[in-house]
Each structure stands twice: as C-alpha cells, then as structure tokens.
Design a protein around this motif. Structure first.
Motif, mmCIF file in Angstrom:
data_model
loop_
_atom_site.group_PDB
_atom_site.id
_atom_site.type_symbol
_atom_site.label_atom_id
_atom_site.label_comp_id
_atom_site.label_asym_id
_atom_site.label_seq_id
_atom_site.Cartn_x
_atom_site.Cartn_y
_atom_site.Cartn_z
ATOM 1 N N GLY A 279 0.691 -1.204 0.007
ATOM 2 C CA GLY A 279 0.122 -0.075 0.002
ATOM 3 C C GLY A 279 0.912 1.126 0.039
ATOM 4 O O GLY A 279 2.010 1.075 -0.394
ATOM 5 N N ASN A 280 0.289 2.368 0.752
ATOM 6 C CA ASN A 280 1.202 3.490 0.741
ATOM 7 C C ASN A 280 2.496 3.076 1.666
ATOM 8 O O ASN A 280 3.560 3.438 1.431
ATOM 9 N N GLY A 281 2.110 2.323 2.755
ATOM 10 C CA GLY A 281 3.173 1.674 3.633
ATOM 11 C C GLY A 281 3.203 0.149 3.024
ATOM 12 O O GLY A 281 2.334 -0.214 2.525
ATOM 13 N N ASP B 24 1.775 8.079 -5.423
ATOM 14 C CA ASP B 24 0.700 7.328 -5.761
ATOM 15 C C ASP B 24 1.215 6.387 -7.242
ATOM 16 O O ASP B 24 1.674 7.017 -7.770
ATOM 17 N N PHE B 25 1.027 5.162 -6.921
ATOM 18 C CA PHE B 25 1.458 4.362 -8.200
ATOM 19 C C PHE B 25 0.697 4.659 -9.362
ATOM 20 O O PHE B 25 1.143 4.358 -10.509
ATOM 21 N N ARG B 26 -0.662 5.163 -9.495
ATOM 22 C CA ARG B 26 -1.230 5.549 -10.635
ATOM 23 C C ARG B 26 -0.845 6.920 -11.091
ATOM 24 O O ARG B 26 -0.688 6.705 -12.532
ATOM 25 N N ALA C 195 -3.392 -5.204 -0.413
ATOM 26 C CA ALA C 195 -3.505 -3.553 -0.206
ATOM 27 C C ALA C 195 -3.301 -2.882 -1.427
ATOM 28 O O ALA C 195 -3.395 -3.469 -2.656
ATOM 29 N N GLY C 196 -3.633 -1.403 -1.478
ATOM 30 C CA GLY C 196 -3.945 -0.707 -2.452
ATOM 31 C C GLY C 196 -3.024 -1.181 -3.859
ATOM 32 O O GLY C 196 -3.663 -1.333 -4.858
ATOM 33 N N VAL C 197 -1.918 -1.306 -3.708
ATOM 34 C CA VAL C 197 -0.985 -1.473 -4.992
ATOM 35 C C VAL C 197 -1.256 -2.969 -5.278
ATOM 36 O O VAL C 197 -1.341 -3.301 -6.395
ATOM 37 N N ASN D 19 -4.759 -3.796 -6.900
ATOM 38 C CA ASN D 19 -4.863 -3.315 -7.843
ATOM 39 C C ASN D 19 -3.954 -2.975 -9.187
ATOM 40 O O ASN D 19 -4.360 -2.784 -10.300
ATOM 41 N N SER D 20 -2.622 -3.005 -8.976
ATOM 42 C CA SER D 20 -1.692 -2.713 -9.969
ATOM 43 C C SER D 20 -1.393 -4.149 -10.693
ATOM 44 O O SER D 20 -0.381 -4.892 -9.917
ATOM 45 N N ARG E 113 -9.788 -7.719 -11.048
ATOM 46 C CA ARG E 113 -9.500 -6.914 -10.207
ATOM 47 C C ARG E 113 -10.608 -7.321 -8.876
ATOM 48 O O ARG E 113 -11.891 -7.537 -9.351
HETATM 49 P P1 ADP Z 1 -2.573 2.645 3.025
HETATM 50 O O1 ADP Z 1 -3.507 1.981 3.699
HETATM 51 O O2 ADP Z 1 -1.104 2.209 3.375
HETATM 52 O O3 ADP Z 1 -2.714 4.234 2.898
HETATM 53 P P2 ADP Z 1 -3.502 1.512 0.718
HETATM 54 O O4 ADP Z 1 -3.434 0.265 0.849
HETATM 55 O O5 ADP Z 1 -4.611 2.181 0.666
HETATM 56 O O6 ADP Z 1 -2.599 2.440 1.307
HETATM 57 O O7 ADP Z 1 -2.821 1.800 -0.697
HETATM 58 C C1 ADP Z 1 -2.665 3.068 -1.242
HETATM 59 C C2 ADP Z 1 -2.139 3.227 -2.728
HETATM 60 O O8 ADP Z 1 -2.592 2.141 -3.341
HETATM 61 C C3 ADP Z 1 -2.134 4.384 -3.401
HETATM 62 O O9 ADP Z 1 -1.092 5.250 -3.021
HETATM 63 C C4 ADP Z 1 -1.917 3.994 -4.837
HETATM 64 O O10 ADP Z 1 -0.990 4.224 -5.130
HETATM 65 C C5 ADP Z 1 -2.522 2.768 -4.858
HETATM 66 N N1 ADP Z 1 -3.384 2.309 -5.884
HETATM 67 C C6 ADP Z 1 -4.774 2.230 -5.456
HETATM 68 N N2 ADP Z 1 -5.452 2.175 -6.652
HETATM 69 C C7 ADP Z 1 -4.561 1.778 -7.458
HETATM 70 C C8 ADP Z 1 -4.432 1.256 -8.784
HETATM 71 N N3 ADP Z 1 -5.793 1.025 -9.512
HETATM 72 N N4 ADP Z 1 -3.274 1.027 -9.639
HETATM 73 C C9 ADP Z 1 -2.345 1.223 -8.937
HETATM 74 N N5 ADP Z 1 -2.208 1.741 -7.746
HETATM 75 C C10 ADP Z 1 -3.312 1.848 -7.040
#
Ligand code: ADP
Length: 394
Positions: free
Chosen positions: A208-210, A281-283, A328-330, A333-334, A360
């Motif tokens: 994720g971000n972390g 942000d990875f996007r 997690a986020g990345v 989703n990535s 996804r």
């Molecule tokens: P945290 O809980 O550590 O703040 P998250 O698990 O919510 O982080 O992840 C956030 C990160 O996920 C964002 O900074 C973004 O880079 C990444 N992210 C979210 N959606 C996408 C996507 N569709 N493609 C790539 N990266 C994504």
C-alpha cells in the motif's frame, strides 16, 4: 453481537460497525481534520453521507460517530447499547503482546510505554481507546496490535547485529507491522491452496502506501521486512525502506540537517515520491512512466526489484514456497506491479497468467495452470480481523 472497529490516527478516525453473527459490514466511515475543523464521511452500503462538523478533539469525533450510528435517517442501530464491544487497532504492542487483549489500566499503561517505539501511532491509538471508555462506559475495549502476529519470529530474524545490550536495555529489535493483514491473507491463501494453514509456506506482500512483506511458515510469521519502526524494508510511497545507516550522518553533514530532519526526509520525502519527483501514488507513477518520464520508471523498477528480492530471500528462510500473495492498494490493483515482480521469480516456479492477472476486486489465483508456486491476489480486510479478535477476546 455488534462490534465497532476503530482505527485512530493523529488527525483522523476510521470506523466500521460489523454484525458478528454474519460478519456483515453495517456501516463504515471516516473522520478527518480532527483538531483543525472536522469532516465526517459515513458510508452505508448504498449511500454516502458527508458532514462538516467541528471536531476539536478525538472525544468529540467518537461522539459524532456514535450519533451517526444511531441517527434516525442514516443510522444502523437503535441505541448505543447495541454496540457490544469496541476493537481498536494499536500499532505497537512491544514484546509483551503476541495476541489481542481486553484493555485494562495495565494494558493502557503498556501501550503508553510503547509510544517511544511508535511516536506517531500509539498516542492517537490510545486517545481513541480513552475516548471510547469515557463515552461508552461499561463497553469492553479490545486492543489488536499490528506487531502481535510477528511476535513468534525466531531470534535470528528479529535481532539486529548490534551490541546485544541495545536489545536488552532499549528493546531495539525487529518488530514488524501490518500483522493483521499478513495473518488474514495468509489464512485465506492456505484455504485457496487447499492446504492446512500449519503446512503452508506463503510470502505475503502488503503493498500500500506503507508496504511490508512477511514469510508465513505454517501459520507463523518467521520474518518480515519492517523493523523497529515501519521505515525499514521495501521502498514505499514516501519512505526509503532499507538504506545504509551511514547515509544519515552523511546527509546531516552535507545538507546541514539535524537527525530528526533526516528522519523526516526518509519517512516523508523518499521512496516513490523521492526517486520519481512525481508522486507517491502508483497511478500517477504509471501515467508518468507511460509518458516516458525516466525517474518514474526508475522508481517503479526499484520498487518491483526490491519486492522480488524479499520474496526470494523469504523462500530461502522457509526452505520452500507454495504461494506469493499480493494485497493492499497497490498489490490488489496494480497488475503491472504484480507482473514486474513475478518476472524475477521464474526460477522459483512462479509463472503469471496475463489474462487472469488483469482481474480486480476479488480473491483470485493469477498463475498459469501448471505453475509450481501459486500467485494469489487477495483483498485484505484488517477491520474484519480486528472484529474477529475482539469477539474472540470476549
Ligand atoms: P495505506 O492503507 O497504506 O494508506 P492503501 O493500501 O490504501 O494504503 O494503498 C494506497 C495506494 O494504492 C495508493 O497510494 C495508490 O498508489 C495505490 N493504488 C490504488 N489504486 C490503484 C490502482 N488502480 N493502480 C495502482 N495503484 C493503485
């Protein structure tokens, strides 16, 4: 039984209310800008409500959350008495807690002592606990620690190679974080593999971000990438991850900075943001890379390379590997990050299926049918783990 899950940050408070008979999410929400002005977003499964309300402190924020939960129009319960317990995310449980606990005065004191090890996280976590105690007297509070899952790591994994007295006197060691997430996705991974949890060798990548990685051998965290603090390990959104410690005094001297300023630079201005100069942000990084920005490409290359290196070293730590999990986020989703990481891991028997990898939002196996090591994408659910632990503690 309804359980309220609270994750309190320095100026924010995230909440979820779950009905634990069915594990159904009744409502979730977020308070932001606590101590500044105050904003509440309250999300029912089919509708969001947003309010700007003054929140001078966390106690007021908790009160507003409770008002929203019992509200005639957007509430989900009739009375505050319908909340049976509160589960709190607490980042650092030190060496004492290898499991979740009901909060007593003694537990509160210990969380306070651990603030030394997590100065940004434990104090707001504790404020959340105290606010709930005050506003909901008699309702039990349970602390669920990010560090707990890692407390059975072997000594060779958690010791730093510095004088042993530093460990004895100051408890300087690897603790690891994101424990609830690593635990949750590794359990689901074993289910998807059709293996008993105590026999599965899984590397979980919480990106994720972390971001952190964990080697889960037979249901036990045997190594993880974050350390004394969440700065160690992978490169992250704004955190450097592993560096030569000698870099710190070198920057202090060259840039005329204090140790604290360099620590801030490593926590907030490094990682993907620092290398790319574009974004954390990875996007955004992906867009910049597509537009031929060389530093965005360098940041993404560095990130994926490090993830792959950790996966390889954890396969060694476990003398084998059944699955690599992305969450997690990345991680969820990535598809591009997953593909780039897995390209390094062919030697282990990892082989991704590009079509499956483009899906996804649900738990899915994205490996080629014949691959020896499975690659799984599993959405994490830290709140559900906190609610389950809270129920179990009672
Ligand atoms: P945290 O809980 O550590 O703040 P998250 O698990 O919510 O982080 O992840 C956030 C990160 O996920 C964002 O900074 C973004 O880079 C990444 N992210 C979210 N959606 C996408 C996507 N569709 N493609 C790539 N990266 C994504």
């Amino acid at each position: 039984m309804n359980i309220l899950v609270i994750n309190c940050g320095s100026s924010s408070l995230k909440y979820q209310l779950l009905d634990m008979a069915t594990e159904k999410l009744l409502v979730k929400g977020l308070c932001e800008r606590i101590g500044i002005d105050g904003y509440l977003k309250h999300s029912l499964p089919d509708k969001d409500f947003e309010f700007n309300e003054p929140m001078p402190n966390h106690e007021v924020a908790v009160k507003l959350v409770l008002d929203a939960l019992v509200h005639g129009e957007h509430g989900v319960i009739k009375d505050m008495k319908d909340i049976n317990a509160v589960g709190h995310r607490v980042v650092h449980g030190g060496e004492k807690f290898s499991d979740s606990v009901v909060v007593t005065d003694e537990v509160e004191k210990y969380i306070e002592e651990c603030a030394d090890l997590a100065p940004l996280h434990n104090p707001p976590n504790l404020i959340g606990i105290r606010a709930c105690k005050k506003i909901m007297p008699g309702v039990p509070n349970v602390a669920v620690f990010d560090t707990a899952f890692h407390m059975n790591m072997p000594e060779k994994a958690y010791l730093y190679a510095i004088p042993y007295e530093m460990y004895e006197n100051h408890k300087i060691r690897k603790y690891g974080f994101h424990g609830t997430s690593h635990k949750y996705v590794s359990m689901l991974a074993a289910e998807m593999l059709g293996k008993p949890y105590n026999q599965a060798k899984v590397v979980t990548c919480h990106l994720g971000n972390g971001a952190s990685i964990c080697a889960v051998n037979g249901g036990v965290s045997v190594d993880t990438s974050m350390g004394l603090t969440p700065l160690e390990g992978l490169a992250m959104g704004t955190r450097s991850g592993d560096i030569d410690p000698a870099v710190i005094p070198f920057i202090m001297q060259k840039e005329n900075m204090t140790a604290q300023e360099v620590l801030d630079l490593l926590n907030k201005k490094s990682g993907m943001l620092g290398v790319s100069g574009v974004s954390s942000d990875f996007r955004d990084l992906s867009d910049a890379e597509s537009a031929n920005n060389p530093r965005a490409k360098a940041a993404l290359d560095l990130f994926c390379y490090r993830v792959a290196r950790y996966v390889g070293s954890y396969a060694t730590a476990m003398n084998g590997l059944d699955a690599v999990v992305f969450t997690a986020g990345v991680g969820e989703n990535s598809s591009d990050v997953r593909k780039r990481v897995c390209e390094y891991l062919g030697y282990l028997g990892v082989s991704i299926d590009n079509d499956k990898n483009n899906q996804r939002g649900k738990a899915v196996d994205v490996s080629q049918n014949a691959a020896k090591v499975r690659v799984l994408v599993i959405p994490t659910n830290e709140e559900l783990v906190i609610a389950r632990d809270t129920k179990a503690c009672l």
